[in-house]
Design a protein around this motif. Structure first.
Motif, PDB file in Angstrom:
ATOM      1  N   LEU A   1      -9.102  11.390   2.854  1.00  0.00           N
ATOM      2  CA  LEU A   1      -9.369  12.325   3.939  1.00  0.00           C
ATOM      3  C   LEU A   1     -10.375  13.384   3.504  1.00  0.00           C
ATOM      4  O   LEU A   1     -11.270  13.761   4.262  1.00  0.00           O
ATOM      5  CB  LEU A   1      -8.070  13.011   4.387  1.00  0.00           C
ATOM      6  N   GLY A   2     -10.195  13.886   2.288  1.00  0.00           N
ATOM      7  CA  GLY A   2     -11.118  14.889   1.765  1.00  0.00           C
ATOM      8  C   GLY A   2     -12.535  14.364   1.663  1.00  0.00           C
ATOM      9  O   GLY A   2     -13.496  15.077   1.965  1.00  0.00           O
ATOM     10  N   TYR A   3     -12.663  13.117   1.255  1.00  0.00           N
ATOM     11  CA  TYR A   3     -13.977  12.488   1.151  1.00  0.00           C
ATOM     12  C   TYR A   3     -14.635  12.365   2.528  1.00  0.00           C
ATOM     13  O   TYR A   3     -15.811  12.681   2.705  1.00  0.00           O
ATOM     14  CB  TYR A   3     -13.848  11.110   0.504  1.00  0.00           C
ATOM     15  N   LYS A   4     -13.857  11.949   3.523  1.00  0.00           N
ATOM     16  CA  LYS A   4     -14.402  11.737   4.862  1.00  0.00           C
ATOM     17  C   LYS A   4     -14.732  13.054   5.562  1.00  0.00           C
ATOM     18  O   LYS A   4     -15.704  13.151   6.292  1.00  0.00           O
ATOM     19  CB  LYS A   4     -13.409  10.943   5.721  1.00  0.00           C
ATOM     20  N   GLN A   5     -13.896  14.078   5.332  1.00  0.00           N
ATOM     21  CA  GLN A   5     -14.043  15.316   6.072  1.00  0.00           C
ATOM     22  C   GLN A   5     -14.933  16.347   5.377  1.00  0.00           C
ATOM     23  O   GLN A   5     -15.568  17.169   6.031  1.00  0.00           O
ATOM     24  CB  GLN A   5     -12.652  15.949   6.314  1.00  0.00           C
ATOM     25  N   ILE A   6     -14.967  16.347   4.024  1.00  0.00           N
ATOM     26  CA  ILE A   6     -15.660  17.404   3.294  1.00  0.00           C
ATOM     27  C   ILE A   6     -16.825  16.874   2.459  1.00  0.00           C
ATOM     28  O   ILE A   6     -17.862  17.507   2.359  1.00  0.00           O
ATOM     29  CB  ILE A   6     -14.666  18.194   2.406  1.00  0.00           C
ATOM     30  N   GLY A   7     -16.667  15.697   1.839  1.00  0.00           N
ATOM     31  CA  GLY A   7     -17.789  15.128   1.108  1.00  0.00           C
ATOM     32  C   GLY A   7     -17.430  14.563  -0.242  1.00  0.00           C
ATOM     33  O   GLY A   7     -16.304  14.713  -0.733  1.00  0.00           O
TER      34      GLY A   7
END
Length: 289
Positions: free
Chosen positions: A73-79
């Protein structure tokens, strides 16, 4: 990531090292203060502590596995950078909790001291990780995603989700343990906020006045700061005013208020917290030449 300059790469490596340090400090707080005294953390770490006690699984394994979907989720939402730093932080936390599992507790029996010291230690570790761009717990990422889908703030969701975590904690550590865990988590959240803002911190002053020149000159002479300003009009009276904006550190706040009150007792003042300031006009001039 491929386009990083050597300097940017060096900074990123430094952030990785600081994130690992944050994980080490957090693991120490968990294994030497909270867990030996039947007190848990919140978030995914709290769920992992409960699972470790119920199913006799190593805490490090659960921290690593349960955080996997939240890293995505962090990868998809923040980078990508955030995801990499979070992977490093979470894996480091899992590793350090495993190797520290049998270290002796530094505090035993005193519930108040346990919650304060434990909260400060884990808050310091998590704050260091967050300040350097990573995370040690996936619940914050989940709360960010939910807040974008529903009409509630991120902090509201973090609180809401942790209510269920502490209910779960009560099944292992009892009601008292759950309450102490909630207190420790609250203290940790305040320490995290302090570390993210910095110990000195900064303030932005917005000053609406009819005497801008004298205020600006006094700020320059007494504080060594510069300001920006622009002409505005009152929406109700249509009277012309000047809006001054000035960024200072916390130690200068009271002095600036005194300057404004002296030069224009009727000035309107709004003060905002600033989490970070980079160079520009914030560079302070020497008062003594």
């Amino acid at each position: 990531m491929k386009n990083l300059t050597p300097r940017q790469l060096l900074i990123f490596i430094g952030r990785i090292l600081m994130t690992i340090l944050g994980a080490f400090i957090t693991a120490y707080g968990l294994e030497s203060v909270l867990i030996p005294n039947q007190v848990s953390d919140g978030g995914i770490t709290g769920v992992s502590i409960v699972g470790s006690n119920l199913f006799d699984i190593k805490l490090g394994y659960l921290i690593a596995v349960l955080n996997i979907p939240f890293i995505w989720l962090g990868y998809k939402q923040i980078g990508a950078k955030f995801a990499i730093l979070s992977i490093v932080g979470i894996l480091s936390l899992a590793f350090f909790t495993s190797i520290m599992h049998h270290i002796p507790a530094i505090i035993e029996g005193d519930s108040l001291l346990v919650t304060i010291v434990g909260g400060v230690i884990i808050g310091t570790g998590m704050g260091i990780a967050l300040r350097n761009g990573g995370a040690l717990d996936g619940i914050d990422m989940f709360a960010v995603l939910l807040s974008r889908k529903l009409p509630f703030g991120t902090s509201d969701f973090i609180l809401f989700l942790n209510i269920f975590v502490f209910i779960l904690v009560s099944t292992v550590f009892g009601f008292e343990g759950a309450m102490l865990s909630a207190i420790a988590y609250f203290i940790a959240s305040k320490v995290i906020h302090l570390i993210e803002e910095g110990l000195s911190g900064s303030k932005t002053f917005t000053i609406i006045t009819t005497k801008p020149k004298s205020i600006i000159e006094e700020i320059k002479d007494e504080l060594g700061r510069t300001c920006t300003y622009n002409e505005i009009h009152g929406g109700y009276t249509d009277i012309a005013f000047t809006q001054i904006t000035c960024v200072i550190n916390r130690l200068e706040e009271q002095k600036l208020k005194e300057i404004i009150t002296t030069k224009d007792p009727h000035a309107f003042i709004a003060v905002y917290d600033v989490s970070d300031v980079k160079k520009g006009s914030f560079i302070k001039q020497d008062l003594q030449k």
